[in-house]
Design an enzyme around this catalytic site. Structure first.
Site, PDB file in Angstrom:
ATOM      1  CE  LYS A  71       1.704 -17.778  -2.438  1.00 41.31           C
ATOM      2  NZ  LYS A  71       0.718 -18.884  -2.545  1.00 41.31           N
ATOM      3  CE1 TYR A  76      -3.471  -2.688   0.696  1.00 46.13           C
ATOM      4  CE2 TYR A  76      -4.640  -0.636   1.117  1.00 46.13           C
ATOM      5  CZ  TYR A  76      -4.660  -1.978   0.850  1.00 46.13           C
ATOM      6  OH  TYR A  76      -5.856  -2.623   0.734  1.00 46.13           O
ATOM      7  CG  ASP A 113      -2.303 -20.230  -1.172  1.00 43.87           C
ATOM      8  OD1 ASP A 113      -1.762 -20.214  -0.043  1.00 43.87           O
ATOM      9  OD2 ASP A 113      -1.823 -20.860  -2.135  1.00 43.87           O
ATOM     10  CG  ASP A 151      -8.144  -4.703   1.459  1.00 40.75           C
ATOM     11  OD1 ASP A 151      -9.100  -4.197   2.080  1.00 40.75           O
ATOM     12  OD2 ASP A 151      -8.061  -4.721   0.215  1.00 40.75           O
ATOM     13  CG  ASP A 190     -13.749  -7.115   1.927  1.00 35.26           C
ATOM     14  OD1 ASP A 190     -13.507  -6.410   2.932  1.00 35.26           O
ATOM     15  OD2 ASP A 190     -14.172  -6.648   0.854  1.00 35.26           O
TER      16      ASP A 190
END
Ligand code: IPM
Ligand code: MG
Length: 342
Positions: free
Chosen positions: A179, A137, A212, A236, A240
């Site tokens: 990751k 970001y 993932d 982020d 959701d």
């Protein structure tokens, strides 16, 4: 005298912040509230999503209540045009709000409103701890006619401080999401989280999960999680995903916290929902629950926070359902239902 700044922002933002301020006045008798333009509304008035005056007003407050920003009229792919989200990102950076807390606790009354089966979500009570001021970001961005890039950058100190927030919040354990099979920032993230763990929180169970797999597990078996800590972009996306466990993203509150001296910012996780703005149908519950976090973390008013949370619980138990939850209640009706239990 507690003093808060409200930034209703765009779309449904003003419609959900106004009733929340009403509830806050009901709970805190000497509260002072000052409202400012933010996001697209500020772009229209001043050409920028966050003016220096508004930033100064935030700094001088005890806490900030934010609605939502953005809308199609400000959508642009022009790198030089002002965008409402710059207000959000600028505020996070300027106030040093590195820790974003997104609690996900499906309401028993709403189990059947979730797209997931009841037996999957029952017992879920997790907290996403999202790093909010680093990573891709805020890394260097480049763009030419033929290519573009976003840099993902983290310092060890940034990882250490968010890891500490996660370990302190843990009740049964921390899952660190990264990751590390691909990204160097993730490998250093993982190593750093384990160093903080070994040195300061060795008694808290700690697991690592690739992002993932984490997305899959959040849907397949969410009740296994307590605290999920992760970097900015992964947080982020995963928050959701986790939001849908509650039946609607319209139910999820958040707190963004920095150093003790900085005011926290409290806002619903959902966006400005321009499609329903002005119709009076917005679900204000995520903002009410964000106000509860504001009372708890921003003003230190724990019993008032609990009173508000339990009023929301009881209104839902009595059948309150806004449109996003498959019902017909308007914003005004939802507010009245919660007020009736306060
Ligand atoms: C959020 C939002 C923001 C983010 C956007 C609006 C910039 O999606 O708070 O989750 O990506 O952080
Ligand atoms: Mg988001």
């Amino acid at each position: 005298m507690p003093h808060i700044v409200t930034l209703p922002g765009d779309g449904i933002g003003p419609e959900i912040v106004a009733p929340t301020v009403e509830l806050l006045h009901r709970l805190v008798c000497d509260l002072t509230v000052v409202e400012h333009l933010f996001g697209g509304a500020s772009i229209d008035a001043h050409g920028t999503a966050m003016t220096p005056d508004v930033l100064a007003a935030m700094r001088a407050s005890d806490a900030v209540l934010l609605g939502a920003v953005g809308g199609p009229q400000w959508d642009t792919t022009d790198p030089d045009a002002p965008r409402p989200e710059q207000g959000l990102l600028g505020m996070r950076k300027e106030l040093g709000l590195f820790a974003n807390l997104r609690p996900v606790r499906p309401f028993p009354a709403l189990y059947d409103a979730s797209p997931l089966k009841r037996d999957r979500i029952e017992g879920t009570d997790l907290l996403v701890v999202r790093e909010l001021t680093g990573g891709i970001y805020f890394g260097e961005k480049t763009r030419s006619a033929t290519d573009a890039s976003d840099l993902c950058h983290y310092t060890v100190a940034e990882v250490q401080r968010i890891a500490r927030v996660a370990f302190r919040a843990a009740r049964t354990g921390v899952t660190s999401v990264d990751k590390a099979n691909v990204m160097e920032t993730s490998r250093q993230w993982r190593q750093t989280v384990h160093e903080v763990h070994a040195a300061e929180f060795a008694d808290v169970p700690l697991d690592d999960l690739l992002v993932d797999n984490a997305a899959m597990q959040l849907v397949a078996d969410p009740s296994q999680f307590d605290v999920v800590v992760t970097e900015n972009l992964f947080g982020d996306i995963l928050s959701d995903v986790a939001a849908m466990l509650t039946g609607s993203i319209g139910m999820l509150p958040s707190a963004s916290l920095g150093a003790q001296s900085a005011p926290g910012v409290f806002e619903p996780v959902h966006g400005s929902a321009p499609d329903i703005a002005g119709t009076g149908q917005a679900n204000p519950l995520a903002t009410f629950l964000s106000a509860a976090l504001l009372l708890r973390h921003g003003l230190g008013l724990e019993s008032e926070a609990q009173a508000l949370e339990s009023a929301v619980d009881r209104a839902l138990a009595e059948g309150l359902r806004t449109r996003d939850l498959g019902g017909t209640a308007s914003t005004v009706e939802a507010t009245a239902a919660v007020l009736a239990h306060l």
